[in-house]
Design a protein around this motif. Structure first.
Motif, PDB file in Angstrom:
ATOM      1  N   GLN A  85      42.937  47.957  28.529  1.00 12.27           N
ATOM      2  CA  GLN A  85      42.951  48.760  29.858  1.00 12.27           C
ATOM      3  C   GLN A  85      43.064  48.093  31.221  1.00 12.27           C
ATOM      4  OE1 GLN A  85      40.139  52.445  29.486  1.00 12.27           O
ATOM      5  NE2 GLN A  85      39.276  51.067  27.869  1.00 12.27           N
ATOM      6  N   VAL A  86      43.645  48.594  32.345  1.00 12.34           N
ATOM      7  CA  VAL A  86      44.002  47.920  33.504  1.00 12.34           C
ATOM      8  C   VAL A  86      43.650  48.895  34.589  1.00 12.34           C
ATOM      9  CG1 VAL A  86      45.129  46.393  34.766  1.00 12.34           C
ATOM     10  CG2 VAL A  86      45.371  45.896  32.208  1.00 12.34           C
ATOM     11  N   GLU A  87      42.679  48.410  35.211  1.00 15.28           N
ATOM     12  CA  GLU A  87      42.456  49.255  36.850  1.00 15.28           C
ATOM     13  C   GLU A  87      43.608  49.016  37.593  1.00 15.28           C
ATOM     14  OE1 GLU A  87      39.840  47.926  39.667  1.00 15.28           O
ATOM     15  OE2 GLU A  87      38.754  49.821  39.460  1.00 15.28           O
ATOM     16  N   ARG A  88      44.347  50.376  38.124  1.00 12.13           N
ATOM     17  CA  ARG A  88      45.407  50.348  39.020  1.00 12.13           C
ATOM     18  C   ARG A  88      45.372  49.426  40.145  1.00 12.13           C
ATOM     19  NH1 ARG A  88      49.842  53.901  40.136  1.00 12.13           N
ATOM     20  NH2 ARG A  88      51.118  52.581  41.824  1.00 12.13           N
ATOM     21  N   ARG A  89      44.305  49.356  40.868  1.00 15.08           N
ATOM     22  CA  ARG A  89      43.994  48.713  41.943  1.00 15.08           C
ATOM     23  C   ARG A  89      44.166  47.170  41.540  1.00 15.08           C
ATOM     24  NH1 ARG A  89      41.617  49.155  46.930  1.00 15.08           N
ATOM     25  NH2 ARG A  89      40.779  47.279  48.012  1.00 15.08           N
ATOM     26  N   LEU A  90      43.816  46.548  40.651  1.00 13.04           N
ATOM     27  CA  LEU A  90      43.910  45.282  40.145  1.00 13.04           C
ATOM     28  C   LEU A  90      45.312  44.919  39.957  1.00 13.04           C
ATOM     29  CD1 LEU A  90      42.471  42.817  39.185  1.00 13.04           C
ATOM     30  CD2 LEU A  90      42.341  43.642  36.691  1.00 13.04           C
ATOM     31  N   ILE A  91      45.952  45.710  39.428  1.00  9.29           N
ATOM     32  CA  ILE A  91      47.650  45.566  39.410  1.00  9.29           C
ATOM     33  C   ILE A  91      48.215  45.446  40.838  1.00  9.29           C
ATOM     34  CG2 ILE A  91      49.893  46.452  38.763  1.00  9.29           C
ATOM     35  CD1 ILE A  91      48.349  48.147  36.264  1.00  9.29           C
ATOM     36  N   GLU A  92      47.842  46.193  41.665  1.00  9.70           N
ATOM     37  CA  GLU A  92      48.575  46.338  42.874  1.00  9.70           C
ATOM     38  C   GLU A  92      48.172  44.871  43.908  1.00  9.70           C
ATOM     39  OE1 GLU A  92      50.702  48.290  43.916  1.00  9.70           O
ATOM     40  OE2 GLU A  92      50.654  49.641  42.240  1.00  9.70           O
ATOM     41  N   PHE A  93      47.043  44.617  43.770  1.00  8.07           N
ATOM     42  CA  PHE A  93      46.628  43.364  44.544  1.00  8.07           C
ATOM     43  C   PHE A  93      46.434  42.043  43.741  1.00  8.07           C
ATOM     44  CE2 PHE A  93      45.129  47.150  46.877  1.00  8.07           C
ATOM     45  CZ  PHE A  93      45.734  46.753  48.171  1.00  8.07           C
ATOM     46  N   ASP A  94      47.136  41.949  42.711  1.00  8.45           N
ATOM     47  CA  ASP A  94      47.119  40.974  41.921  1.00  8.45           C
ATOM     48  C   ASP A  94      48.040  39.798  42.683  1.00  8.45           C
ATOM     49  OD1 ASP A  94      47.420  38.625  40.043  1.00  8.45           O
ATOM     50  OD2 ASP A  94      48.254  39.892  38.589  1.00  8.45           O
ATOM     51  N   GLN A  95      47.436  38.583  43.171  1.00  8.01           N
ATOM     52  CA  GLN A  95      48.119  37.771  43.854  1.00  8.01           C
ATOM     53  C   GLN A  95      48.941  36.541  42.887  1.00  8.01           C
ATOM     54  OE1 GLN A  95      48.200  37.754  47.500  1.00  8.01           O
ATOM     55  NE2 GLN A  95      47.597  39.681  46.869  1.00  8.01           N
TER      56      GLN A  95
END
Length: 305
Positions: A85-95
């Motif tokens: 499971q992956v939180e959406r915010r983590l995907i968006e701001f993964d540098q």
């Protein structure tokens, strides 16, 4: 779940690189010993028909001997699953573009599990293993207690277990024992062992045994009978999941015909969904397969203490 609060580093551009633990997979050495197929029924079944008795003199009437019903093997497919499971915010701001690679690791999990299960019959060769299958003979794959339904004597030719560590002498002795394996009527059947299947820890020793033209570790220059007789198959999975000293001699043709079978129903079914309210992405993989050992005669094993 992969949450941003747990993986703050992926937000931080100061890190030059964040690498995923993506290691090269192990080769599945045990794969080569299986007959492959597709599981069609929830429970698959195999049985054996015995051999004819030895032909007798004709004394005026043709004899019609009975053929014995052999042992039955049943195998039921087992299910395996794993998810991430992956939180959406983590995907968006993964540098560092590493988070979206994590669901791909589910495929690595499937590959590893298949290797673990492929080597399982060898790891458990000296005990009765019923995880995937049952055989009505009820003894270990490698055993000195094999039986027959025909009533024939099992005093000779029904033992595929030794307790000796690998050596040139032990290999020669096991070959002689193995070619004397007999069918359910106690008749010779022509086993031709051609493979040494061993843990990686024994590879160097096994290579010396089969690649030396002269007697191994002897001052004499006698020719080595083991020279070129066997293919050496070393397996790290056998070392790490089983024993570093146990080893096997195999007839590579007959083990597929009589011995090991692997049936896939679902090799790996992948799916993804995003929860509508929490915006959490879920990836999963689902598998279903089975395996079975149907006969013991194509293998001999050394259970070394």
């Amino acid at each position: 779940m992969l949450r941003g609060t747990n993986f703050a580093d992926v937000y931080d551009p100061r890190f030059q690189e964040i690498f995923d633990d993506d290691y090269p997979g192990l080769a599945g050495q045990a794969d080569q010993f299986y007959k492959e197929g597709t599981e069609k029924l929830e429970t698959e079944r195999w049985s054996q028909l015995g051999a004819l008795t030895e032909m007798s003199d004709f004394t005026g009437t043709v004899p019609y001997p009975d053929i014995s019903q052999g042992y039955d093997t049943t195998a039921t497919g087992l299910e395996f699953a794993q998810g991430i499971q992956v939180e959406r915010r983590l995907i968006e701001f993964d540098q560092h573009d590493v988070i979206m690679d994590k669901p791909k690791s589910l495929a690595d999990s499937v590959a590893l599990l298949r290797k673990v299960h492929r080597v399982r019959p060898f790891v458990n060769a000296f005990s009765v293993d019923t995880k995937f299958y049952n055989n009505t003979e009820g003894v270990a794959w490698c055993s000195n207690s094999h039986t027959t339904t025909s009533g024939a004597s099992t005093a000779a030719g029904f033992d595929n277990l030794v307790l000796t560590g690998i050596s040139a002498t032990a290999v020669s002795a096991l070959r002689l024992q193995m070619i004397k394996h007999r069918n359910d009527q106690g008749q010779e059947i022509g086993i031709m062992p051609d493979t040494l299947y061993i843990p990686s820890d024994l590879e160097e020793r096994a290579y010396e045994i089969v690649a030396s033209s002269g007697k191994v570790d002897e001052a004499t220059n006698n020719a080595s009978f083991n020279y070129g007789q066997y293919k050496v198959v070393g397996d790290l999975m056998l070392s790490t999941r089983g024993s570093t000293v146990d080893w096997f001699m195999i007839d590579s043709n007959l083990i597929k015909r009589w011995g090991l079978i692997w049936l896939d129903k679902i090799k790996g079914e992948f799916g993804m969904v995003e929860d509508f309210d929490t915006l959490v992405g879920k990836w999963r993989v689902y598998c279903l397969w089975t395996q079975a050992v149907r006969d013991w005669r194509a293998i001999s094993g050394a259970d070394v203490s």
